[in-house]
Design a protein around this motif. Structure first.
Motif, PDB file in Angstrom:
ATOM      1  N   THR A 178      -5.165   0.598   6.464  1.00 35.91           N
ATOM      2  CA  THR A 178      -6.354   0.283   6.944  1.00 35.91           C
ATOM      3  C   THR A 178      -6.541  -0.113   8.428  1.00 35.91           C
ATOM      4  N   ASP A 231       0.917  -1.259  -0.101  1.00 32.78           N
ATOM      5  CA  ASP A 231      -0.050   0.099  -0.099  1.00 32.78           C
ATOM      6  C   ASP A 231       0.844   1.149  -0.015  1.00 32.78           C
ATOM      7  N   ALA A 275     -11.576  -1.199   4.752  1.00 31.00           N
ATOM      8  CA  ALA A 275     -11.550  -0.397   3.840  1.00 31.00           C
ATOM      9  C   ALA A 275     -10.193   0.529   4.080  1.00 31.00           C
ATOM     10  N   VAL A 276      -9.639   0.971   3.338  1.00 30.63           N
ATOM     11  CA  VAL A 276      -8.632   2.006   3.394  1.00 30.63           C
ATOM     12  C   VAL A 276      -9.152   3.327   4.163  1.00 30.63           C
ATOM     13  N   ASP A 277      -8.855   3.715   5.134  1.00 31.21           N
ATOM     14  CA  ASP A 277      -9.443   4.835   6.013  1.00 31.21           C
ATOM     15  C   ASP A 277      -8.475   6.026   6.513  1.00 31.21           C
ATOM     16  N   GLY A 309     -12.754   2.106   8.446  1.00 35.65           N
ATOM     17  CA  GLY A 309     -11.973   1.230   8.925  1.00 35.65           C
ATOM     18  C   GLY A 309     -12.587  -0.046   9.405  1.00 35.65           C
TER      19      GLY A 309
END
Length: 549
Positions: free
Chosen positions: A519, A498, A530-532, A526
């Motif tokens: 994540t 990432d 999901a990517v937060d 989160g």
């Protein structure tokens, strides 16, 4: 640029180490030709250690020193001024204002000063202190009640002198990256309150915007702006008609030195960022002619041509150590000190030596050094990015004056020093090879969207173009980062997992730097995996570089 430690080191090293087809329009007057009596030294100062003959010999070799530096480095233009015993004894230009054009550098050529603006600024404030407009120990909030730092105690007590000696507790260069992103001075200074603080009055960290806030507070007390305060209190009384703290005045100058950077070993014209937002700290421009007049004022304890312009007691405060800027360089060594806008050090003969360099990595390098007991000073201005040229010329001049010749290869020494520290702040991503077998990225859609940050403002990740993704996450197009008030776009390249890389820009650029998505970091998405959140490595020097969805 982030050269504070280097520039402080440059001044301290010079002070502690020295014992005791290039042409241009010039004016050189040997000191032996002067009929004026030396300005009287205060009783506290030791008698001179240099003779007029020694200074004359150094002046006679100065052309060669400059020409050698230009031949070895190719730096396009240099201007040098020397004052001695209240006279300008050397004012000369070398080389060209801009590569590829015939216009020559002369003593009236306007250069950007970068951080050499700081000792000029402390002179302006000393003049205001002498007029009782402010005091060096006035709290900033006495003149700018809205100013704040993270700790309420520091907010209430931090003074003009604290900011001018870099002992407020602010971290190194706070706010400079906001300037690179396009934010204005008001935004930057208002966001200093978010910066983490170290021990108040017990640490040193070089701050452009801390000093700028102090200068602006003095201007507020005088009911004017900083550029106007400098003009009316210093430049106009001294007849410094080509000096200004406004970028527009530099841009309009007919005789000005263009900034240059090295690209593949060749010098090419560049454009520095507009430093108006940090004018007291780095926004001045001037000429050798004007700065010779200012050096005479400094060496004359605030007096110029028989007129007292700056109160001597207020000026003296700028020249005493207020902070330890660098540790001793070996057993029995002395630390480097910082006064108010000056590096304050002592050479091996015990003489006070005042120094400050300036550097724009996008194309300017300058230095000034004063030896008050000798009534001797030199200023060196160049229109090339900092590689040690002005510092080497100044150090060589004092070395020759003391010893008759250079006891050190000063150009080699300073070039090596600047090269050694030029990579400071660079990410491993910038110099390490990418992983041979990088971990795959998620689909671009996992990263796209907006993320917030109270300090840097929002960042948005978008997909641009089409194709195979250019090494980004799966899916067509290329991932890009959009930052700052001007919504500047930075293309991203996948590094591993990432983590992506992007090329930094601006005065504080450090090559490639990382962008890492997270994540489960506590953002809105989160909980579902999901990517937060995302951390932009170059913006995270003080822990403020993480953005959340």
């Amino acid at each position: 640029m982030r050269l504070s430690r280097l520039l402080v080191s440059a001044g301290a090293v010079t002070a502690l180490t020295v014992p005791g087809a290039l042409y241009g329009t010039d004016r050189v007057v040997g000191p032996q030709q002067s009929t004026a009596s030396p300005a009287p030294a205060p009783p506290s100062q030791q008698p001179p250690q240099l003779t007029q003959a020694q200074v004359s010999d150094a002046l006679g070799q100065l052309d060669g020193v400059v020409q050698n530096a230009m031949t070895q480095t190719g730096v396009p233009g240099v201007a040098v001024g020397v004052v001695y015993q209240d006279k300008t004894v050397y004012a000369k230009g070398f080389g060209v204002r801009e590569v590829g054009k015939p216009d020559r550098v002369d003593p009236g050529t306007v250069f950007q000063l970068a951080s050499m603006s700081k000792p000029l600024a402390s002179t302006v404030v000393a003049q205001a202190v002498g007029r009782k407009v402010v005091g060096w120990d006035d709290p900033i909030i006495a003149h700018d009640p809205g100013f704040a730092l993270k700790d309420p105690y520091v907010t209430a007590h931090v003074t003009i002198a604290d900011m001018f000696s870099h002992r407020s507790g602010l971290p190194d260069h706070p706010g400079d990256l906001l300037e690179d992103l396009g934010y204005n001075g008001d935004y930057i200074i208002s966001h200093l309150r978010m910066e983490p603080l170290s021990a108040f009055r017990a640490t040193y960290a070089y701050t452009n915007y801390g000093l700028t806030e102090a200068g602006n507070a003095v201007a507020d007390a005088a009911k004017t702006t900083w550029p106007d305060l400098a003009a009316t209190s210093l430049f106009q009384p001294l007849g410094m008609t080509h000096s200004s703290y406004r970028r527009s005045d530099y841009d309009r100058a007919a005789d000005k030195a263009t900034a240059h950077v090295q690209v593949d070993g060749h010098w090419q014209p560049s454009t520095t960022e507009n430093a108006d937002s940090q004018a007291p700290a780095g926004g001045a421009s001037s000429t050798v002619d004007d700065l010779d007049t200012w050096m005479r004022l400094q060496l004359g304890n605030g007096s110029s041509d028989g007129k007292q312009i700056v109160d001597p007691a207020a000026l003296d405060q700028t020249r005493i150590p207020h902070n330890i800027a660098s540790p001793p360089r070996g057993p029995g060594g002395e630390p480097g000190f910082y006064g108010l806008g000056w590096n304050v050090n002592y050479d091996q003969l015990g003489r006070l030596r005042l120094n400050h360099s300036g550097a724009f990595d996008l194309g300017a390098a300058t230095t000034v050094t004063l030896l008050p007991t000798e009534q001797l000073g030199i200023v060196v201005l160049t229109n090339g990015q900092p590689i040690g040229v002005p510092e080497a010329i100044a150090a060589a001049f004092f070395d020759i004056a003391q010893n008759g010749h250079q006891t050190v290869d000063w150009l080699g020494f300073y070039r090596g020093l600047f090269q050694q520290l030029a990579g400071a702040g660079h990410s491993p991503i910038d110099y390490a090879k990418p992983p041979a077998s990088p971990q795959p990225a998620k689909a671009n859609s996992a990263y796209t969207g907006s993320y917030k940050n109270d300090y840097y403002g929002p960042v948005t990740f978008t997909v641009t173009g089409s194709g195979n993704g250019s090494g980004n996450g799966s899916g067509n197009g290329e991932l890009a980062m959009v930052l700052g008030p001007d919504k500047e776009t930075f293309p991203l390249t996948h590094y591993t997992g990432d983590t992506f890389s992007y090329r930094t820009r601006g005065e504080n650029a450090v090559g490639l730097s990382g962008v890492t998505f997270h994540t489960g970091a506590g953002g809105a998405n989160g909980a579902n995996g999901a990517v937060d959140a995302v951390t932009v490595e170059n913006l995270d020097t003080t822990g403020l570089g993480t953005f959340t969805r």
